[in-house]
Scaffold this motif. Structure first.
Motif, short mmCIF file in Angstrom:
data_model
loop_
_atom_site.label_atom_id
_atom_site.label_comp_id
_atom_site.label_asym_id
_atom_site.label_seq_id
_atom_site.Cartn_x
_atom_site.Cartn_y
_atom_site.Cartn_z
N ARG A 62 0.83 -1.39 -0.40
CA ARG A 62 -0.07 0.13 -0.17
C ARG A 62 0.80 1.22 0.14
O ARG A 62 0.16 2.05 -1.06
N ASN A 86 -6.75 -3.86 -3.89
CA ASN A 86 -8.80 -4.19 -3.73
C ASN A 86 -8.54 -3.77 -2.58
O ASN A 86 -9.54 -3.82 -1.23
N GLY A 87 -7.37 -2.37 -2.20
CA GLY A 87 -7.15 -1.86 -1.06
C GLY A 87 -6.49 -2.44 0.24
O GLY A 87 -6.23 -1.71 0.71
N ALA A 95 -10.03 -0.96 2.96
CA ALA A 95 -10.30 -0.18 1.73
C ALA A 95 -10.60 1.30 2.34
O ALA A 95 -10.18 2.59 1.56
N THR A 98 -7.05 3.00 2.63
CA THR A 98 -6.64 3.28 1.81
C THR A 98 -6.98 4.48 1.15
O THR A 98 -5.91 5.50 0.39
N ILE A 99 -8.15 4.82 1.06
CA ILE A 99 -9.01 5.94 -0.19
C ILE A 99 -8.48 6.78 1.13
O ILE A 99 -8.36 8.00 0.50
N ILE A 112 -10.84 0.21 -6.30
CA ILE A 112 -10.80 -0.67 -5.42
C ILE A 112 -11.19 -1.73 -6.08
O ILE A 112 -12.38 -1.62 -6.78
N ARG A 133 -17.59 -2.73 1.73
CA ARG A 133 -15.47 -2.68 1.13
C ARG A 133 -15.94 -1.31 0.34
O ARG A 133 -15.64 -0.18 0.60
N ALA A 137 -15.29 2.96 2.04
CA ALA A 137 -14.43 3.27 0.75
C ALA A 137 -14.82 5.18 0.56
O ALA A 137 -14.53 5.71 0.43
#
Length: 273
Positions: A62, A86-87, A95, A98-99, A112, A133, A137
């Motif tokens: 990541r 996939n995050g 997720a 990550t966002i 994602i 997910r 996000a």
């Protein structure tokens, strides 16, 4: 443009039936060249980036993916969308994190996937989890206080699970969860692309892959697409030139070096001092 302005410009590009081409650079240099050629937006590619590190697709962390995306976004003035796989985890919290971290960069958007990263069960089968997910996000994006175009990807066709009705149903569930753009990479033909565009309620991104490569932008416009991406196509072509190295090694020949010089000359003017 600041981050919100780039995201707004990126969002405005997405118009069904008026698709724009979004090429995928693999480093800051290729991003600047593509910007110089006149493209309106760019997207990172997980496989292309992985190759720059000598790794296979999905072989980055990541932190590496976000750093890479931020570097490309900082290198150009146009919007950049990040391939966020996939995050980097299957839980909704993965997720969301990550966002949230992507929103802290100059990226205009990110995607994602509903992939698992597992060879035996490559796509998340639980519909509720897949949707949760995307909901997480979206919530992370909203909490960030800035605009960020979220693309939700249904990966089934890439892994041989070719039930078009189920893919469309999942994409619509992602739209209900708040995704801005819908994406089902690996569609086999224009009929499938047309069915996805007509069957969902949000702008659709189409991956130009396989049989779809024989069609024109105008064909995809008639199908109702909003965005056309090529994934790792440019990166794979660029790295494919390294095949010349095997001929140097095994045959002692160098004539193949001229094969791509004409193409390189076309983009050389866009190199910056």
């Amino acid at each position: 443009m600041n981050s919100n302005e780039k995201a707004a410009a990126f969002r405005a590009l997405h118009q069904a039936g008026k698709p724009f081409v979004i090429p995928n650079p693999w480093d800051a240099g290729s991003a600047r060249m593509l910007e110089g050629l006149g493209f309106k937006a760019l997207a990172t590619t997980s496989s292309g980036f992985a190759m720059t590190l000598g790794r296979k697709d999905y072989g980055v962390t990541r932190e590496e993916a976000l750093s890479h995306g931020a570097a490309i976004a900082d290198a150009v003035e146009i919007p950049v969308n990040a391939d966020l796989e996939n995050g980097f985890g299957l839980a909704p919290e993965d997720a969301a994190e990550t966002i949230a971290r992507a929103c802290a960069t100059a990226l205009a958007g990110g995607s994602i996937e509903d992939s698992t990263g597992e060879s035996r069960n490559p796509v998340i089968e639980d519909d509720a989890l897949a949707v949760a997910r995307i909901e997480a996000a979206v919530e992370a994006r909203n909490r960030s206080g800035r605009d960020f175009v979220l693309t939700a990807r249904a990966e089934a066709f890439l892994y041989g699970n070719c039930d078009l009705d189920k893919v469309i149903a999942r994409l619509n569930a992602f739209a209900e969860a708040g995704a801005d753009v819908l994406y089902a990479p690996g569609l086999p033909d224009m009929d499938a692309a047309r069915a996805v565009c007509k069957g969902v309620s949000k702008p659709v991104n189409i991956l130009i892959l396989g049989a779809l490569a024989k069609h024109s932008v105008e064909d995809f416009a008639r199908a109702g697409a909003a965005r056309l991406s090529i994934g790792g196509g440019l990166a794979w072509n660029a790295y494919g030139t390294l095949g010349a190295a095997t001929e140097m090694l095994t045959e002692g020949r160098f004539d193949m070096l001229s094969a791509n010089r004409d193409g390189a000359k076309k983009i050389a003017p866009y190199l910056k001092a």
